[in-house]
Scaffold this motif. Structure first.
Motif, PDB file in Angstrom:
ATOM      1  N   ARG A 120       0.836  -0.923   0.111  1.00  0.00           N
ATOM      2  CA  ARG A 120       0.116   0.035  -0.162  1.00  0.00           C
ATOM      3  C   ARG A 120       0.822   1.130  -0.066  1.00  0.00           C
ATOM      4  N   LEU A 121       0.444   2.088  -0.813  1.00  0.00           N
ATOM      5  CA  LEU A 121       1.168   3.566  -0.841  1.00  0.00           C
ATOM      6  C   LEU A 121       1.078   4.174   0.390  1.00  0.00           C
ATOM      7  N   ASP A 122       0.041   4.233   1.333  1.00  0.00           N
ATOM      8  CA  ASP A 122      -0.352   4.913   2.335  1.00  0.00           C
ATOM      9  C   ASP A 122       0.404   4.265   3.562  1.00  0.00           C
ATOM     10  N   GLU A 123       1.146   3.281   3.205  1.00  0.00           N
ATOM     11  CA  GLU A 123       1.947   2.457   4.488  1.00  0.00           C
ATOM     12  C   GLU A 123       3.357   2.868   4.135  1.00  0.00           C
ATOM     13  N   MET A 124       3.776   3.427   3.278  1.00  0.00           N
ATOM     14  CA  MET A 124       5.190   3.652   2.998  1.00  0.00           C
ATOM     15  C   MET A 124       5.807   4.808   3.854  1.00  0.00           C
ATOM     16  N   SER A 125       7.021   4.826   4.297  1.00  0.00           N
ATOM     17  CA  SER A 125       7.638   5.727   4.949  1.00  0.00           C
ATOM     18  C   SER A 125       8.210   6.352   4.351  1.00  0.00           C
ATOM     19  N   VAL A 126       8.866   7.933   4.547  1.00  0.00           N
ATOM     20  CA  VAL A 126       9.459   8.835   4.053  1.00  0.00           C
ATOM     21  C   VAL A 126      10.845   9.333   4.574  1.00  0.00           C
ATOM     22  N   ASP A 127      11.714   9.200   3.664  1.00  0.00           N
ATOM     23  CA  ASP A 127      12.983   9.738   4.484  1.00  0.00           C
ATOM     24  C   ASP A 127      13.405   9.332   5.936  1.00  0.00           C
ATOM     25  N   GLU A 128      13.399   7.974   5.888  1.00  0.00           N
ATOM     26  CA  GLU A 128      14.049   7.189   7.405  1.00  0.00           C
ATOM     27  C   GLU A 128      15.852   7.264   7.114  1.00  0.00           C
ATOM     28  N   GLU A 129      16.021   7.972   8.131  1.00  0.00           N
ATOM     29  CA  GLU A 129      17.664   8.540   8.273  1.00  0.00           C
ATOM     30  C   GLU A 129      18.533   7.387   7.760  1.00  0.00           C
ATOM     31  N   SER A 130      18.480   6.372   8.166  1.00  0.00           N
ATOM     32  CA  SER A 130      19.296   5.025   7.753  1.00  0.00           C
ATOM     33  C   SER A 130      19.248   4.917   6.356  1.00  0.00           C
ATOM     34  N   LEU A 131      17.912   5.048   5.771  1.00  0.00           N
ATOM     35  CA  LEU A 131      17.698   4.890   4.271  1.00  0.00           C
ATOM     36  C   LEU A 131      18.407   6.115   3.581  1.00  0.00           C
ATOM     37  N   ARG A 132      18.374   7.098   4.052  1.00  0.00           N
ATOM     38  CA  ARG A 132      18.883   8.281   3.198  1.00  0.00           C
ATOM     39  C   ARG A 132      20.428   7.941   3.209  1.00  0.00           C
ATOM     40  N   GLN A 133      21.123   7.631   4.494  1.00  0.00           N
ATOM     41  CA  GLN A 133      22.511   7.263   4.444  1.00  0.00           C
ATOM     42  C   GLN A 133      22.895   6.291   3.362  1.00  0.00           C
ATOM     43  N   ALA A 134      22.266   5.311   3.474  1.00  0.00           N
ATOM     44  CA  ALA A 134      22.500   4.129   2.512  1.00  0.00           C
ATOM     45  C   ALA A 134      22.395   4.501   1.053  1.00  0.00           C
ATOM     46  N   ALA A 135      21.521   5.357   0.673  1.00  0.00           N
ATOM     47  CA  ALA A 135      21.357   6.033  -0.509  1.00  0.00           C
ATOM     48  C   ALA A 135      22.153   7.050  -1.092  1.00  0.00           C
ATOM     49  N   GLY A 136      23.055   7.555  -0.134  1.00  0.00           N
ATOM     50  CA  GLY A 136      24.122   8.380  -0.117  1.00  0.00           C
ATOM     51  C   GLY A 136      23.633   9.909  -0.480  1.00  0.00           C
ATOM     52  N   LEU A 137      22.370  10.155   0.383  1.00  0.00           N
ATOM     53  CA  LEU A 137      21.769  11.535   0.269  1.00  0.00           C
ATOM     54  C   LEU A 137      22.482  12.243   1.182  1.00  0.00           C
ATOM     55  N   THR A 138      22.837  13.402   0.847  1.00  0.00           N
ATOM     56  CA  THR A 138      23.830  14.465   1.751  1.00  0.00           C
ATOM     57  C   THR A 138      22.921  15.434   2.500  1.00  0.00           C
ATOM     58  N   THR A 139      21.699  15.920   1.811  1.00  0.00           N
ATOM     59  CA  THR A 139      21.067  16.926   2.553  1.00  0.00           C
ATOM     60  C   THR A 139      19.950  16.290   3.817  1.00  0.00           C
ATOM     61  N   THR A 140      19.515  17.303   4.559  1.00  0.00           N
ATOM     62  CA  THR A 140      18.791  16.731   5.710  1.00  0.00           C
ATOM     63  C   THR A 140      17.722  17.635   5.772  1.00  0.00           C
ATOM     64  N   PRO A 141      16.383  16.981   5.158  1.00  0.00           N
ATOM     65  CA  PRO A 141      15.176  17.784   5.200  1.00  0.00           C
ATOM     66  C   PRO A 141      14.578  17.776   6.690  1.00  0.00           C
ATOM     67  N   SER A 142      13.860  19.047   6.886  1.00  0.00           N
ATOM     68  CA  SER A 142      13.381  18.995   8.162  1.00  0.00           C
ATOM     69  C   SER A 142      11.849  18.179   8.223  1.00  0.00           C
ATOM     70  N   ALA A 143      11.450  18.110   9.530  1.00  0.00           N
ATOM     71  CA  ALA A 143      10.498  17.145   9.841  1.00  0.00           C
ATOM     72  C   ALA A 143       9.153  17.602   9.037  1.00  0.00           C
ATOM     73  N   ASP A 144       8.977  19.257   8.937  1.00  0.00           N
ATOM     74  CA  ASP A 144       7.960  19.833   8.166  1.00  0.00           C
ATOM     75  C   ASP A 144       7.975  19.350   6.807  1.00  0.00           C
ATOM     76  N   ALA A 145       9.170  19.471   6.177  1.00  0.00           N
ATOM     77  CA  ALA A 145       9.425  18.989   4.665  1.00  0.00           C
ATOM     78  C   ALA A 145       9.312  17.742   4.522  1.00  0.00           C
ATOM     79  N   ILE A 146       9.408  16.759   5.558  1.00  0.00           N
ATOM     80  CA  ILE A 146       9.199  15.269   5.261  1.00  0.00           C
ATOM     81  C   ILE A 146       7.703  14.978   5.367  1.00  0.00           C
ATOM     82  N   ALA A 147       7.038  15.660   6.228  1.00  0.00           N
ATOM     83  CA  ALA A 147       5.514  15.671   6.278  1.00  0.00           C
ATOM     84  C   ALA A 147       5.033  16.102   5.024  1.00  0.00           C
ATOM     85  N   GLY A 148       5.578  17.279   4.673  1.00  0.00           N
ATOM     86  CA  GLY A 148       5.162  17.950   3.386  1.00  0.00           C
ATOM     87  C   GLY A 148       5.206  16.914   2.211  1.00  0.00           C
TER      88      GLY A 148
END
Length: 245
Positions: free
Chosen positions: A104-132
């Motif tokens: 289900r799409l509505d059960e997906m998480s967004v920007d788990e920190e460990s997954l961002r690190q594993a993907a090599g993403l360097t920026t850090t979105p705020s909690a509001d940005a993640i919710a948006g």
């Protein structure tokens, strides 16, 4: 003269900078009203016949991620994102080289920190940005209330290191070649499959999120990666039975 031009420039920049905050679906909008997901049984395919050895996907041991990246001339002002599903459900028939699963799409998480690190993403979105991001992804882009499920029906092609997968997303089904690595226990009771591929949102009738006439946008291409474990658990109710029977 300089002070007047400066005030005018500031007045022009203010709405521009405000709009820049929404790159890659980052608009900090309020979340959609919570809804109770309606249960949906996995529809059984013709290959799920009595006597076929079936393994069941273990969601607690499986992970599917989708990485979406920023684009446009002002991309540097936004963030890339990793969306993940840990609630995969479905079945695998190793002898037939077949697999069928959904999430289900509505059960997906967004920007788990460990997954961002594993993907090599360097920026850090705020909690509001993640919710948006989550709100815009579900409501504006994927229309998750209308198309809540992503379904994948895969079959072995050629030498077994490539699967032919029918992927249904946003009400559209596309058939793609899916490179996969499969490891199976000697007793046949456990299997792990992993792989990745590139998809285009537009191939599924999805319009990538964009603002400022595309100056800030989400790239059409997205990266899907998965690690799926399926097992035969004799202690589970109905283990070994075919879904839908």
């Amino acid at each position: 003269m300089f002070s007047q031009n400066h005030r005018l420039s500031s007045a022009i920049r203010a709405p521009l900078l405000l709009a820049c905050a929404v790159l890659a679906a980052c608009t900090p909008l309020p979340p959609a009203p919570a809804q109770t997901p309606a249960p949906a049984a996995m529809p059984a395919s013709a290959w799920q016949q009595p006597g076929v050895h079936i393994l069941h996907i273990a969601p607690q041991e499986s992970l599917l991620t989708i990485t979406v990246r920023r684009g446009g001339p002002l991309a540097r002002l936004g963030h890339d994102h990793v969306i993940a599903s840990r609630t995969l459900q479905g079945v695998v028939a190793p002898a037939l080289g077949r697999a069928q699963f959904q999430f289900r799409l509505d059960e997906m998480s967004v920007d788990e920190e460990s997954l961002r690190q594993a993907a090599g993403l360097t920026t850090t979105p705020s909690a509001d940005a993640i919710a948006g991001t989550r709100h815009n992804m579900l409501v504006r882009v994927l229309e998750a209330e209308r198309y809540p499920w992503v379904r994948i029906d895969a079959r072995r092609a050629g030498n077994g290191e490539v699967l032919e997968a029918d992927i249904t997303l946003h009400g559209v089904t596309r058939t793609l070649q899916l490179p996969v690595r499969i490891e199976q226990a000697a007793d046949g009771r456990r299997l792990q499959a992993s792989g990745s591929l590139l998809l285009k949102q537009s191939d599924f009738g999805i319009v990538p999120f964009a603002v400022l006439g595309g100056a800030m946008a989400v790239q059409d291409q997205m990266e899907l990666a998965f690690r799926i474990t399926a097992r035969q658990d004799l202690s589970a109710p109905g283990a070994g039975a075919n879904p839908g029977r």
